[in-house]
Design a protein around this motif. Structure first.
Motif, PDB file in Angstrom:
ATOM      1  N   ILE A 166       0.844  -1.187   0.000  1.00  0.00           N
ATOM      2  CA  ILE A 166       0.000   0.000   0.000  1.00  0.00           C
ATOM      3  C   ILE A 166       0.881   1.240   0.000  1.00  0.00           C
ATOM      4  CG2 ILE A 166      -1.798   1.261   1.233  1.00  0.00           C
ATOM      5  CD1 ILE A 166      -2.742  -1.338   2.391  1.00  0.00           C
ATOM      6  N   PRO A 167       0.783   2.106  -0.981  1.00  0.00           N
ATOM      7  CA  PRO A 167       1.622   3.304  -1.012  1.00  0.00           C
ATOM      8  C   PRO A 167       1.115   4.358  -0.028  1.00  0.00           C
ATOM      9  CG  PRO A 167       0.131   3.318  -2.870  1.00  0.00           C
ATOM     10  CD  PRO A 167      -0.086   2.012  -2.167  1.00  0.00           C
ATOM     11  N   GLU A 168       1.929   5.333   0.193  1.00  0.00           N
ATOM     12  CA  GLU A 168       1.531   6.428   1.075  1.00  0.00           C
ATOM     13  C   GLU A 168       0.430   7.242   0.401  1.00  0.00           C
ATOM     14  OE1 GLU A 168       3.537  10.224   3.455  1.00  0.00           O
ATOM     15  OE2 GLU A 168       4.743   8.866   2.222  1.00  0.00           O
ATOM     16  N   PRO A 169      -0.688   7.490   1.096  1.00  0.00           N
ATOM     17  CA  PRO A 169      -1.814   8.169   0.438  1.00  0.00           C
ATOM     18  C   PRO A 169      -1.491   9.616   0.086  1.00  0.00           C
ATOM     19  CG  PRO A 169      -2.225   7.942   2.790  1.00  0.00           C
ATOM     20  CD  PRO A 169      -0.978   7.163   2.503  1.00  0.00           C
ATOM     21  N   THR A 170      -1.784   9.964  -1.153  1.00  0.00           N
ATOM     22  CA  THR A 170      -1.654  11.335  -1.639  1.00  0.00           C
ATOM     23  C   THR A 170      -2.892  11.667  -2.457  1.00  0.00           C
ATOM     24  OG1 THR A 170      -0.494  10.654  -3.657  1.00  0.00           O
ATOM     25  CG2 THR A 170       0.868  11.156  -1.722  1.00  0.00           C
ATOM     26  N   ALA A 171      -2.970  12.908  -2.925  1.00  0.00           N
ATOM     27  CA  ALA A 171      -4.106  13.319  -3.740  1.00  0.00           C
ATOM     28  C   ALA A 171      -4.086  12.684  -5.118  1.00  0.00           C
ATOM     29  CB  ALA A 171      -4.137  14.844  -3.869  1.00  0.00           C
ATOM     30  N   HIS A 172      -2.931  12.139  -5.540  1.00  0.00           N
ATOM     31  CA  HIS A 172      -2.810  11.574  -6.875  1.00  0.00           C
ATOM     32  C   HIS A 172      -3.087  10.077  -6.917  1.00  0.00           C
ATOM     33  CE1 HIS A 172      -1.121  15.382  -8.286  1.00  0.00           C
ATOM     34  NE2 HIS A 172      -0.314  15.352  -7.237  1.00  0.00           N
ATOM     35  N   ASN A 173      -2.979   9.375  -5.787  1.00  0.00           N
ATOM     36  CA  ASN A 173      -3.223   7.930  -5.796  1.00  0.00           C
ATOM     37  C   ASN A 173      -4.421   7.547  -4.939  1.00  0.00           C
ATOM     38  OD1 ASN A 173      -2.258   8.316  -3.219  1.00  0.00           O
ATOM     39  ND2 ASN A 173      -0.443   7.038  -3.443  1.00  0.00           N
ATOM     40  N   SER A 174      -5.320   8.480  -4.670  1.00  0.00           N
ATOM     41  CA  SER A 174      -6.530   8.148  -3.927  1.00  0.00           C
ATOM     42  C   SER A 174      -7.379   7.203  -4.766  1.00  0.00           C
ATOM     43  CB  SER A 174      -7.324   9.413  -3.594  1.00  0.00           C
ATOM     44  OG  SER A 174      -6.597  10.242  -2.702  1.00  0.00           O
ATOM     45  N   PRO A 175      -7.999   6.192  -4.146  1.00  0.00           N
ATOM     46  CA  PRO A 175      -8.817   5.243  -4.931  1.00  0.00           C
ATOM     47  C   PRO A 175     -10.031   5.917  -5.543  1.00  0.00           C
ATOM     48  CG  PRO A 175      -9.085   4.876  -2.569  1.00  0.00           C
ATOM     49  CD  PRO A 175      -7.965   5.852  -2.713  1.00  0.00           C
ATOM     50  N   TYR A 176     -10.398   5.460  -6.705  1.00  0.00           N
ATOM     51  CA  TYR A 176     -11.564   5.980  -7.411  1.00  0.00           C
ATOM     52  C   TYR A 176     -12.259   4.824  -8.125  1.00  0.00           C
ATOM     53  CZ  TYR A 176      -8.378   5.805 -11.415  1.00  0.00           C
ATOM     54  OH  TYR A 176      -7.480   5.380 -12.369  1.00  0.00           O
ATOM     55  N   VAL A 177     -13.480   5.055  -8.560  1.00  0.00           N
ATOM     56  CA  VAL A 177     -14.244   4.034  -9.271  1.00  0.00           C
ATOM     57  C   VAL A 177     -13.748   3.979 -10.708  1.00  0.00           C
ATOM     58  CG1 VAL A 177     -16.537   3.257  -9.953  1.00  0.00           C
ATOM     59  CG2 VAL A 177     -16.234   4.448  -7.778  1.00  0.00           C
ATOM     60  N   ASP A 178     -13.282   2.822 -11.114  1.00  0.00           N
ATOM     61  CA  ASP A 178     -12.702   2.657 -12.438  1.00  0.00           C
ATOM     62  C   ASP A 178     -13.741   2.214 -13.466  1.00  0.00           C
ATOM     63  OD1 ASP A 178     -10.824   2.490 -14.470  1.00  0.00           O
ATOM     64  OD2 ASP A 178     -10.309   0.413 -14.003  1.00  0.00           O
ATOM     65  N   LYS A 179     -14.608   1.276 -13.094  1.00  0.00           N
ATOM     66  CA  LYS A 179     -15.563   0.721 -14.051  1.00  0.00           C
ATOM     67  C   LYS A 179     -16.730   0.110 -13.298  1.00  0.00           C
ATOM     68  CE  LYS A 179     -14.392  -3.073 -16.036  1.00  0.00           C
ATOM     69  NZ  LYS A 179     -13.720  -4.078 -16.902  1.00  0.00           N
ATOM     70  N   VAL A 180     -17.903   0.193 -13.887  1.00  0.00           N
ATOM     71  CA  VAL A 180     -19.114  -0.426 -13.345  1.00  0.00           C
ATOM     72  C   VAL A 180     -19.680  -1.346 -14.416  1.00  0.00           C
ATOM     73  CG1 VAL A 180     -21.481  -0.033 -12.578  1.00  0.00           C
ATOM     74  CG2 VAL A 180     -19.651   1.424 -11.730  1.00  0.00           C
ATOM     75  N   THR A 181     -19.939  -2.597 -14.039  1.00  0.00           N
ATOM     76  CA  THR A 181     -20.489  -3.594 -14.959  1.00  0.00           C
ATOM     77  C   THR A 181     -21.865  -4.014 -14.465  1.00  0.00           C
ATOM     78  OG1 THR A 181     -18.258  -4.398 -15.464  1.00  0.00           O
ATOM     79  CG2 THR A 181     -20.107  -5.804 -16.080  1.00  0.00           C
ATOM     80  N   VAL A 182     -22.864  -3.870 -15.307  1.00  0.00           N
ATOM     81  CA  VAL A 182     -24.229  -4.307 -15.012  1.00  0.00           C
ATOM     82  C   VAL A 182     -24.460  -5.616 -15.757  1.00  0.00           C
ATOM     83  CG1 VAL A 182     -26.663  -3.669 -14.996  1.00  0.00           C
ATOM     84  CG2 VAL A 182     -24.916  -1.897 -14.835  1.00  0.00           C
ATOM     85  N   HIS A 183     -24.794  -6.659 -14.992  1.00  0.00           N
ATOM     86  CA  HIS A 183     -24.874  -8.014 -15.537  1.00  0.00           C
ATOM     87  C   HIS A 183     -26.253  -8.581 -15.246  1.00  0.00           C
ATOM     88  CE1 HIS A 183     -23.027 -12.327 -15.742  1.00  0.00           C
ATOM     89  NE2 HIS A 183     -23.751 -12.035 -16.799  1.00  0.00           N
ATOM     90  N   ILE A 184     -26.926  -9.096 -16.269  1.00  0.00           N
ATOM     91  CA  ILE A 184     -28.250  -9.704 -16.130  1.00  0.00           C
ATOM     92  C   ILE A 184     -28.164 -11.146 -16.618  1.00  0.00           C
ATOM     93  CG2 ILE A 184     -30.661  -9.668 -16.855  1.00  0.00           C
ATOM     94  CD1 ILE A 184     -30.532  -6.708 -17.114  1.00  0.00           C
ATOM     95  N   ARG A 185     -28.478 -12.080 -15.728  1.00  0.00           N
ATOM     96  CA  ARG A 185     -28.515 -13.489 -16.086  1.00  0.00           C
ATOM     97  C   ARG A 185     -29.960 -13.894 -16.384  1.00  0.00           C
ATOM     98  NH1 ARG A 185     -24.711 -15.922 -11.209  1.00  0.00           N
ATOM     99  NH2 ARG A 185     -22.828 -14.719 -11.724  1.00  0.00           N
ATOM    100  N   CYS A 186     -30.138 -14.680 -17.427  1.00  0.00           N
ATOM    101  CA  CYS A 186     -31.474 -15.077 -17.875  1.00  0.00           C
ATOM    102  C   CYS A 186     -31.483 -16.595 -18.041  1.00  0.00           C
ATOM    103  CB  CYS A 186     -31.833 -14.358 -19.180  1.00  0.00           C
ATOM    104  SG  CYS A 186     -33.510 -14.642 -19.753  1.00  0.00           S
ATOM    105  N   LYS A 187     -31.972 -17.303 -17.029  1.00  0.00           N
ATOM    106  CA  LYS A 187     -32.021 -18.761 -17.121  1.00  0.00           C
ATOM    107  C   LYS A 187     -33.095 -19.231 -18.094  1.00  0.00           C
ATOM    108  CE  LYS A 187     -35.143 -19.294 -13.165  1.00  0.00           C
ATOM    109  NZ  LYS A 187     -35.315 -19.943 -11.843  1.00  0.00           N
TER     110      LYS A 187
END
Length: 268
Positions: A94-115
């Motif tokens: 884990i690196p030292e927290p700074t304003a440049h490496n703060s975690p952010y949401v990269d991608k959202v996947t919406v998945h629908i299963r249809c049996k």
């Protein structure tokens, strides 16, 4: 008036890029995206700050624990010439927290299963249309990779659909999910504190009743012949689950704390 030659000089001359452009305007930004960059990112940097002395003691204790574990290891050591199926990789530091490496949401996947698509593949059209209504993006058909005789599943059969969101469309979907859908669900208390895959990614599962709570689905809900549940996978750049929980909690996702069972008797 300009002729064709004069118009060509205006378009291809100096400063033509400022006179005419086909790129989209960059002034729009989703509300949740603005909130993250203006407020939440700096707050997370402060909350995750660890003094250098504490960080040094923690790293020294971890190295001592790993050294003691390797010295007390018993059993036959693994053969380096043999290929093992499961290879456990070390987690990144884990690196030292700074304003440049703060975690952010990269991608959202919406998945629908249809049996129901196992009997008739045309049932998957309802899932595809529901994805397009919810996300504004055309879904991608997912086909089976292996055979499964108990479910009469053959390799290559379409069984589900998914849509991947990034950028402002991702933040708009999360905004609707957090501010509109989750408060209207009576039986949803939040994510468990021990949820997550260990790398800061989380998955939320919803039944078929939750899909009708989206504003876009209220007007066309009766037009769908088949309504199924869906999954929302949130991929973040956090390296651990606590950082991912802090990010999602700041965005408004509720988390459920495990309560201790009440004792049968009362203490005076």
């Amino acid at each position: 008036m300009f002729g064709m030659q004069g118009l060509r000089r205006v378009v291809t001359g100096a400063g033509a890029g400022r006179l005419f452009t086909t790129s989209a305007a960059q002034g729009y930004q989703a509300r949740l995206n603005q909130f993250y960059h203006n407020t939440l990112r700096d707050d997370m940097m402060i909350l995750q700050y660890v003094p250098p002395s504490v960080r040094a003691r923690t790293e020294a204790a971890e190295e001592a624990r790993m050294k003691e574990f390797k010295e007390n290891m018993t059993g036959t050591p693994p053969n380096p010439l043999k290929k093992h199926k499961v290879v456990r990789r070390a987690k990144p530091k884990i690196p030292e927290p700074t304003a440049h490496n703060s975690p952010y949401v990269d991608k959202v996947t919406v998945h629908i299963r249809c049996k129901e698509a196992l009997k008739n593949k045309h049932h998957l059209l309802s899932a595809m249309m529901a994805l397009q209504v919810l996300t504004g993006k055309r879904g991608e058909v997912i086909k089976a990779k292996n055979d499964a005789a108990p479910w009469k599943l053959r390799k290559g059969m379409p069984i589900s659909a998914k849509a991947e969101l990034t950028g402002d469309s991702m933040y708009e979907f999360l905004d609707k999910l957090i501010e509109v859908v989750l408060p209207r669900m009576k039986e949803y208390n939040g994510l468990l504190m021990d949820s997550g895959d260990g790398a800061g990614n989380f998955t939320l599962g919803f039944d078929s009743s939750a899909i009708g709570l989206f504003p876009e689905m209220e007007m066309v809900y009766d037009m769908f012949p088949l309504i199924t549940g869906f999954y929302v996978n949130i991929k973040t750049t956090a390296l651990r689950n606590p950082s991912g929980r802090l990010l999602l909690s700041g965005l408004g996702v509720p988390f459920l704390h495990a309560r201790k069972p009440k004792s049968e008797g009362y203490e005076l």
